[in-house]
Enzyme design. Structure first.
Site, PDB file in Angstrom:
ATOM      1  N   HIS A 191     -33.182 -13.392   5.359  1.00 39.61           N
ATOM      2  CA  HIS A 191     -32.344 -12.753   6.385  1.00 39.61           C
ATOM      3  C   HIS A 191     -30.869 -12.657   5.959  1.00 39.61           C
ATOM      4  CE1 HIS A 191     -31.574 -16.977   7.972  1.00 39.61           C
ATOM      5  NE2 HIS A 191     -30.362 -16.458   8.085  1.00 39.61           N
ATOM      6  N   ASP A 198     -39.141 -16.461   5.302  1.00 39.48           N
ATOM      7  CA  ASP A 198     -37.697 -16.258   5.185  1.00 39.48           C
ATOM      8  C   ASP A 198     -37.213 -16.761   3.823  1.00 39.48           C
ATOM      9  OD1 ASP A 198     -35.115 -15.637   5.807  1.00 39.48           O
ATOM     10  OD2 ASP A 198     -34.827 -17.246   7.270  1.00 39.48           O
ATOM     11  N   SER A 208     -26.807 -20.095   6.233  1.00 40.20           N
ATOM     12  CA  SER A 208     -28.239 -20.095   5.921  1.00 40.20           C
ATOM     13  C   SER A 208     -28.478 -19.949   4.436  1.00 40.20           C
ATOM     14  CB  SER A 208     -28.933 -18.925   6.616  1.00 40.20           C
ATOM     15  OG  SER A 208     -29.238 -19.233   7.924  1.00 40.20           O
TER      16      SER A 208
END
Length: 254
Positions: free
Chosen positions: A62, A104, A202
């Site tokens: 992402h 992810d 992230s």
């Protein structure tokens, strides 16, 4: 539980742009975690990452604005041209649609190979060689450049890398608390503790036994007021054939 599940799907759209940070961690030592990468958009830090081969950095799928990568410093103020690598290719996992559905994980092929060696400031971090079953309460670590206090995740990032020890959380308990989590994930930290990840960075690694076993994927997004629900990481060991194929062929699979 139903409310948390609905909130998860709404929150993750925000999370994909914001990532996660370290709450109540400590400054990383200079020669510690030398595989850490700052994934950037127009020279602005957007996500974390980590070097897994001389020309590939691993991060979260992402983290879409991945235009360049900084390696070789824990202090982003010291980043210079020699530390910056362009991104030649973004190898996002083909099954990734949104964070709520898992998968992810992404590999970034760098525009040039990284110079490695004992006296170099950049190191690789090894990956698992088989599927893992991490024991509950095992202490691992996570690192990032995000803000260091709750409610400040919209005010920018810190310049110096922060690191935090986190315990592995039982997958069944994690599922029960969240109400719904993707397959192929690891839960660690944030739950029954005053520390964890938060919006801002992230893609950083969950490190256990000096192996990168997970990738920061998401948390609850409530201003990071811990204790809270467990933090969730992509389980790298579930994607080894896909990873190995890309690193061997040096291009995206398929």
């Amino acid at each position: 539980i139903y409310g948390k599940t609905i909130f998860l799907s709404v929150f993750l759209h925000l999370f994909s742009a914001l990532g996660s940070e370290i709450i109540n961690g400590k400054k990383a030592e200079e020669k510690f975690m030398q595989y850490m990468a700052s994934v950037q958009d127009n020279k602005i830090h957007t996500c974390g990452g980590f070097l897994v081969s001389e020309d590939f950095v691993m991060t979260a799928a992402h983290c879409l604005k991945s235009l360049s990568v900084v390696l070789g410093t824990h202090d982003l103020k010291k980043a210079n041209k020699k530390m910056r690598y362009g991104v030649k290719m973004m190898c996002k996992h083909p099954a990734f649609k949104e964070v709520a559905n898992g998968n992810d994980i992404m590999l970034l092929k760098l525009s040039k190979k990284v110079s490695l060696g004992d006296k170099k400031p950049i190191k690789l971090i090894p990956l698992p060689i088989q599927k893992l079953n991490l024991k509950e309460n095992k202490i691992c670590s996570v690192a990032g450049w995000g803000p260091t206090e709750p409610r400040k995740h919209r005010s920018g990032y810190v310049n110096e890398l922060q690191v935090l020890n986190v315990p592995i959380i039982n997958k069944d308990e994690c599922q029960k608390v969240w109400g719904q989590i993707p397959k192929n994930v690891i839960c660690a930290g944030g739950y029954k503790a005053k520390s964890g990840i938060c919006q801002g960075d992230s893609g950083g690694p969950l490190v256990c036994n000096k192996l990168a076993v997970g990738i920061v994927s998401f948390n609850n997004g409530n201003g990071c007021k811990y204790p809270d629900v467990p933090n969730v990481y992509t389980d790298i060991s579930q994607f080894l054939p896909w990873i190995t194929d890309i690193l061997k062929k040096k291009k995206c699979k398929g």
